[in-house]
Structures are given as structure tokens and as C-alpha cells.
Design a protein around this motif. Sequence first.
Motif, short mmCIF file in Angstrom:
data_model
loop_
_atom_site.label_atom_id
_atom_site.label_comp_id
_atom_site.label_asym_id
_atom_site.label_seq_id
_atom_site.Cartn_x
_atom_site.Cartn_y
_atom_site.Cartn_z
N LEU A 1 -3.91 2.04 10.69
CA LEU A 1 -2.82 1.90 11.66
C LEU A 1 -1.92 0.74 11.28
O LEU A 1 -0.70 0.84 11.32
N ALA A 2 -2.54 -0.39 10.90
CA ALA A 2 -1.75 -1.55 10.49
C ALA A 2 -0.92 -1.26 9.25
O ALA A 2 0.14 -1.85 9.05
N ALA A 3 -1.41 -0.34 8.40
CA ALA A 3 -0.67 0.03 7.19
C ALA A 3 0.43 1.05 7.47
O ALA A 3 1.17 1.41 6.56
N GLY A 4 0.53 1.51 8.72
CA GLY A 4 1.61 2.42 9.09
C GLY A 4 1.25 3.88 9.10
O GLY A 4 2.13 4.74 9.20
N CYS A 5 -0.04 4.21 9.00
CA CYS A 5 -0.46 5.62 9.00
C CYS A 5 -0.46 6.21 10.41
O CYS A 5 -0.62 5.50 11.40
N ARG A 6 -0.29 7.52 10.47
CA ARG A 6 -0.65 8.27 11.67
C ARG A 6 -2.12 8.64 11.51
O ARG A 6 -2.52 9.17 10.47
N VAL A 7 -2.94 8.36 12.52
CA VAL A 7 -4.38 8.48 12.34
C VAL A 7 -4.97 9.50 13.33
O VAL A 7 -4.69 9.46 14.52
N PHE B 1 4.55 0.35 18.53
CA PHE B 1 3.38 -0.31 19.14
C PHE B 1 2.14 0.58 19.02
O PHE B 1 1.04 0.08 18.77
N THR B 2 2.32 1.87 19.20
CA THR B 2 1.19 2.80 19.11
C THR B 2 0.67 2.83 17.67
O THR B 2 -0.54 2.79 17.44
N LYS B 3 1.57 2.90 16.72
CA LYS B 3 1.18 2.95 15.31
C LYS B 3 0.40 1.71 14.90
O LYS B 3 -0.58 1.79 14.15
N LEU B 4 0.79 0.56 15.43
CA LEU B 4 0.13 -0.69 15.07
C LEU B 4 -1.07 -1.00 15.96
O LEU B 4 -1.74 -2.02 15.76
N GLY B 5 -1.35 -0.14 16.94
CA GLY B 5 -2.48 -0.39 17.81
C GLY B 5 -2.23 -1.48 18.83
O GLY B 5 -3.17 -2.12 19.31
N LEU B 6 -0.96 -1.70 19.21
CA LEU B 6 -0.62 -2.79 20.12
C LEU B 6 -0.10 -2.31 21.47
O LEU B 6 0.27 -3.13 22.31
N LEU C 1 0.81 -1.21 0.00
CA LEU C 1 0.00 0.00 0.00
C LEU C 1 0.85 1.27 0.00
O LEU C 1 0.44 2.30 -0.53
N GLY C 2 2.03 1.20 0.61
CA GLY C 2 2.90 2.36 0.64
C GLY C 2 2.33 3.52 1.43
O GLY C 2 2.56 4.69 1.10
N LEU C 3 1.60 3.25 2.51
CA LEU C 3 0.96 4.30 3.31
C LEU C 3 1.76 4.67 4.55
O LEU C 3 1.32 5.52 5.34
#
Length: 603
Positions: free
Chosen positions: A29-35, A343-348, A4-6
Motif C-alpha cells: 500500500l505504501a508503495a502505491g499498489c491496489r491490494v 488516503f485509502t491507498k496509503l492506509g491512512l 520500486l515503480g509499483l
Amino acid sequence: MSFLGLEGLHAFVTGARGGIGLAIVDELLAAGCRVTAHDLKEPKPEDHNLVLPVQGDISDEASISACMKQAVQRNGPIHILCANAGITNEASHPSIWDLPLETWESVYRVNTRGTFLTIKHFLLATKAQQERTGTELENVAIVVTGSECGKFGQAGHAEYASGKAGLQYGLVPTVKNEIVKLNSKARINAVAPGWVNTELIGDRLDDPRELYMETQGTVALKKIAQPTDVAKAVAFLASHRASGHMSGQCLSVDGGMEGRITWREEEILGKKPNVQQLATRPSIPQQVSNPKPKNSIKIALSVDFDAVSGWLGTGAHPDNGTADYSAGYFSGLVGVPRLLKLFTKLGLATKTTWCIPGHSLETFPAQTQAIVASGCEIALHGYAHESASQMTAQQERDVLLKCISLVEDLTGKRPRGYRAPLYQMSERTIALLQEHDFLWDSSLTHYDSTPYYLPLNPAPVTPIDFSPAKKAETWMHPSPQFDKLPKSTLVEIPCNWYEEDATPMQFYPHTANSAGYVDVRLMERMWKDRIEWLRSEMEEEGEGGEMKCFAIVLHPDTSGMAHVIGMIERFLKWLLVLAGEGVVEFVRCEELAGEFRSRVASI
């Protein structure tokens, strides 16, 4: 970079607390975005661990403008807008001649006016950013979520079909032509879900993913979409890399089942809805949970924050010097922030257990506060990373009490878990943990992938004395049969050298078994092989199988290194995909131990 390149892009999601909105946030979040997660509802405290939560009304121009500005100040320029917020009227389904004007106008206000204002202020924010920098913002994308009833109609939903659902066929193509004047590569597309698995359908069916339709006198079993299906389509359209030059398009997420949209579900099912029940229940679930098999693999993601203490206790050596201690400071100054960010970016972040020596708690107070603020579990790991064999019984007791006190002062609650430094514990340690009512330990490996109870009074295994004065008969006797010993209530979460990063990927000059130059892909493949084998075992055993777990042990001084952390991110994202399929589930160690206790008690 992923398909995805996000990675690193800032996404603004409206309606982020609803069923589909939560799924979109998780996917990005799983794709690496800041949300930035926008919703009319007040955010929960735990929301701050994963995203920037903002509260506001999309139909109020001042409100949506302020929220956009707040997002830019915190997360930088917004690259992706997911205009997902919308409402529908599930309390009743009047024909259009009986539809109250108030209902029409309330839906219009949110779905049409609100979506227009959201898109308007996103584009204004983009314009302002480009004027400041003098260059076009990269990967500008808008994704609108609507409904299939905008294409096929739906009895009893005239206000919705002509409101938000109609935007995907009117506003989207219009913005397509306008947006390129602002940004030559910007795109806008829409996702049109059909029926999605919500409480409305789930309450009437044994399996909320299944819908029975009467077709020409026969009953056909049909599948309906999940919120994650919609979220994946949104992420695809948000990606310039994946969806290419698509713009002005509307992707249907309906499984080709347009006929479902023409009638309401109770007409198809031949049942009348309980209007009173529907009127008192929210139309969108407050959270989305993927159904997981009872024996999904429990991923106990943990971090041992050894830092400088690793060189003082089990790692003590006469030749340790400034360069060695420097690696310990890197752990706190660089490794911890990098892992927390990941961990924050991935929701973990809230699904992680940090095992922290008392020395690290006191040497790195700011980093420790950030760890606690992430919402994780805090467990003990000695004071100066001492092994049981280095201490007297009284010293070991004093260390445990000191570290309990440190964690209580820091978090306001008593720690429930323990991992022995370098896994070097003794029967004395087990008794001490039981005495102080610990819930779990993660230092031993009688079993490698199954939690188990430690013995109530463990008997030591006696080493053999091969001195010439000893007769062979003195040592020719079996060791205690572990599975026959009386059990305590202390749950062991098995852990060993093959589940950690440090030994293979960290060089310790004075430790014989350290490597430090192992390719990160070798470890990634080893861990994936472990999961794949456990998965096959789980599928073979079925619902009655044993509980499976994988206690991943990371160290900030190892996994925080620039050439390692990318692999950790790839591996965790791979696990998150499996989590979406119900194969694995991320849990804190205390949750894993608690579930194990419950399962054993129910047998």
C-alpha cells in the motif's frame, strides 16, 4: 515514480491477516499498489477502508478461483501475486517418527497444494487478461514466502521443511521456466525468512527482538527479523524496476544466522515450552505493531473541506463571482475523491480527521457519505466558514448547535473536535466549546508542536487605544499570563499557517495573503524540516520529553489539484517510512487529545 515503480499495480496477497501478511499489505500500500487481501479468516469491518478483503481457502480450487475473479472485477488485472499463506504446527515439535500423518497432510494441504492452486489461478487470470487485450500484461511477478528451514532443516518441523519451505527450491525454479511461455517478462522468486518476531518468542523475552544463544559456553545477543523485514524483501522482488531480471531466486531474510534454524528456540534458551499455552494460542499474531518510543511525533493528518463555504464566510467579498465559486465546487467534485483515494491507498483513511463546515455537509451529501465511510473522524468547522468576529454570540451558538446536529444525524455520534474557520475564534468560542463538552480544538498556537489545555475562563487581550485623548498609562500593563490561568479539559492541538497547504499554494483573488504560485517542493521541504527538527528534539529529550505533534491541514481545493497531490503523496510516503522506524505515528485528533489527557493525568 518511486524506486520500486509499483504505483497503480494490483497485488493479490494470501495469508493477509497474519503477521507477515499484514506487513506485506502495508508495504505494498505504501508503495502505491491496489491490494486484494486474501485470508481464511473473516475480514474485519475496518479492512474495507484500506484494501479489498476476500475470504477463502487456498487449498480449495473453486474458492481460490472465485476469489481471483472477484479481485479482477474490483481492482482490474492482477500484476503481482504474493503467495504468503501457510501454516505450521507450534503446539508440539515431534520427531519425524512420532509425527502424526494428519499433521503432515494438513500442512501439505495448505502449504503445498494451496500454494500450487494460488499460483495456477493467478497464471490463468493473467492468460485470460492477455487473450482479451492481445498484449502481454506488464510487471507480472510472483513472490512466494517460505522458510529457511527448507534450506537448513529444523528439528521437529519435518512437515514444514518439506512442505511450503520446499516449494522455494522446487516449484519456484519450475515455474520460472514455465511462466515465460505465458509472459516473456514474468518472474517468480521466493523469500525465505529465518526466525521472525512472533508471540512465540516475544512472550519469553523482555525485548521480543532479541534472542540469547548459547555458543561455546558464552551468551551472545542476537537480533531476529521483524515482519517488516520480510515485507520489504517481498516488495523488492515484486518490482521489475528494482530487482531487474531476477527470476527463480530465493532471498534469505535471516541475518546470516543459519544456526538458529537447526534447533528450536527453547533448546537454545534452555527452557521447556508451555505446550498447553502454545496449543491455545494462534501461532501467528493477529496484527503487527512496531514498537514506538513513548515520545514519537504524533501526525494529526486533517482536511478542511471548505469548498463553496470558503467564499461565503471569511472569504466573502463583493467581487466574488462564478469562477470563484467554481473552485469551491472543484473541492467537492474532484478534490475530495482524490484525497480519499490517496488516503485509502496509503492506509491512512482511518487515521485522518476531516473538519467539515455544515454548508459542505449539506451541499455535497455523496462526497460527505464517502468521507464518513472511510472510517475517519468528523469534526466541526463552522457552517458557512464564518469567523467569530462576523457573528453575534447568539449566532455563534446557533451555528454550533446546528452543526452538532448535522454530524450526529450523519454519523450517529456527537462530534468531539473543532477547528475555527480561518483560525478566527474568540474567548467566547472557547467557552462555548467547553460548555458543550468538546474534547479538542485546533485553531490556536500558544505552542507550535505541543498539545496543551486551554484556560477555563480565558481573559481577552485588550487592544490598545492610541487616540490622543488617552494617556500612555492606560495601556502600559501586561497581558494575562497564559500559563498561570486555571485550565479547562479542552485540549488544544496547535495549528498555524505554516502547517497548511492553502495559503501558499492556492490563489484567492481577493485575499491579500494568498500566494498560489509557490513551488510544491518548497512546502514539502518546509514540512520535512519541521519533522526533522522535532525528531532531533525528541531524541535529545529522551523518554521524559514533552509530547510532540504536527497537525497537517489540507484542503481538497488545494491538495486535490493535479500539480499538488503528487507532492502530498510523496510527503506522506516519507512519513510512513518514519512511522515504520517508530519516529512518527499517525493518529486522529481525538486519539491525540485522549493520549495527551492520559499523559498529563499520570504525571
